[in-house]
Design a protein around this motif. Structure first.
Motif, mmCIF file in Angstrom:
data_model
loop_
_atom_site.group_PDB
_atom_site.id
_atom_site.type_symbol
_atom_site.label_atom_id
_atom_site.label_comp_id
_atom_site.label_asym_id
_atom_site.label_seq_id
_atom_site.Cartn_x
_atom_site.Cartn_y
_atom_site.Cartn_z
ATOM 1 N N HIS A 136 -0.731 -7.011 2.043
ATOM 2 C CA HIS A 136 0.275 -8.075 2.059
ATOM 3 C C HIS A 136 1.121 -7.932 3.313
ATOM 4 C CE1 HIS A 136 -0.665 -8.790 -2.201
ATOM 5 N NE2 HIS A 136 -0.754 -7.468 -2.258
ATOM 6 N N ARG A 166 7.481 -12.361 1.353
ATOM 7 C CA ARG A 166 6.065 -12.042 1.377
ATOM 8 C C ARG A 166 5.273 -13.236 1.904
ATOM 9 N NH1 ARG A 166 3.961 -13.712 -3.368
ATOM 10 N NH2 ARG A 166 3.300 -15.421 -2.034
ATOM 11 N N THR A 168 1.157 -14.467 2.630
ATOM 12 C CA THR A 168 -0.268 -14.199 2.450
ATOM 13 C C THR A 168 -0.987 -14.731 3.680
ATOM 14 O OG1 THR A 168 -0.034 -14.450 0.051
ATOM 15 C CG2 THR A 168 -2.270 -14.557 0.942
#
Length: 288
Positions: A136, A166, A168
């Motif tokens: 990640h 976060r 992706t």
């Protein structure tokens, strides 16, 4: 580690323009304001802007400096698997080093990334060659502005300072910074483990974080192609290509469509070599 994180804000959350968006970018936790300020000061005081790398992904203006890698040299910025150690730059940033250590994560790579004003990272995927392990990408925005946005899943997302985010990056995305100042993020690539799962247990977005992009109409497409054709006809071929590349940031386009428009532009002017070059670029930048 508990003193690094702020109490969760009592604020509206959202699923985003589509559930796909939350799977691609999300806030994880809020950070203490004083911690962010100290890390910002360390990053702004760094003795190097870093290195321009991955030139095929960008318009120019993207600089990175490694904080954790496999050589210890902050100008070694090509990401790879393994267990990194601190670079000589991180040795000069004790607050940032303490923050990273306090997360307790299994790091793959850590860097500072700067995107200058009037700069773009074109639509692309990362990790195409790194698919044997779960991983990640975490972002800590240190300096940003409302025009500095991530585009993915048909939406424009402003990754605001004060939070750990976060991303992706194996999904198609691009970044732009239109007005400045420079966008400066701390970026950490980490492996999936229990510490990461605990940190990422409540991914969310706030209502003001994301804006759904409009679908490109036939009139929009005609206008863009006309403008690009005019520029190419005057000899400003790179400017013509960038008109079409920037459509990715204005419209919710199907994956790779901006590159398809460039191929169409060149095919229409009989520049088959250029059309083939952009078809190869599309396949490279969006490789799964």
């Amino acid at each position: 580690m508990g003193t690094m994180f702020a109490a969760p804000a009592a604020t509206e959350e959202r699923d985003g323009p589509g559930s796909e968006l939350l799977g691609q970018v999300a806030r994880l936790v809020d950070l203490e304001e004083s911690l962010v300020e100290q890390m910002r000061a360390e990053a702004l005081g760094a003795p190097t802007r870093g290195t321009v790398a991955y030139g095929e992904y960008q318009s120019g203006g993207w600089w990175t400096a490694s904080l954790m890698n496999h050589s210890g040299d902050p100008h070694d910025v090509v990401i790879g698997d393994g267990r990194p150690g601190p670079t000589t730059l991180l040795d000069r940033m004790p607050v940032t080093a303490g923050f990273l250590a306090g997360l307790g994560l299994d790091f793959m790579y850590v860097r500072l990334a700067r995107l200058e004003a009037h700069s773009y990272l074109w639509e692309h995927r990362d990790y195409a060659e790194l698919n044997e392990r779960g991983r990640h990408r975490l972002h800590v925005p240190l300096v940003t502005n409302p025009s500095a946005v991530l585009v993915t899943a048909g939406a424009r997302v402003h990754m605001a300072a004060g939070a750990l985010w976060r991303l992706t990056p194996s999904q198609a995305h691009g970044v732009r910074n239109v007005t400045g100042p420079d966008r400066l993020h701390l970026i950490a690539d980490v492996y999936t483990d229990d510490a990461y799962r605990a940190l990422a247990h409540r991914p969310h977005l706030r209502a003001r974080d994301a804006v759904a992009l409009p679908v490109m109409t036939a009139a929009d497409r005609s206008r863009l192609m006309k403008r690009a054709s005019e520029l190419a006809g005057l000899g400003f071929v790179t400017s013509a290509e960038q008109v079409l590349l920037r459509a990715y940031y204005a419209y919710a386009l199907p994956e790779g469509r901006a590159y398809d428009l460039i191929c169409e532009l060149h095919a229409g002017r009989g520049a088959d070599t250029e059309a083939a070059r952009w078809e190869r670029a599309k396949n490279h930048l969006l490789a799964r």
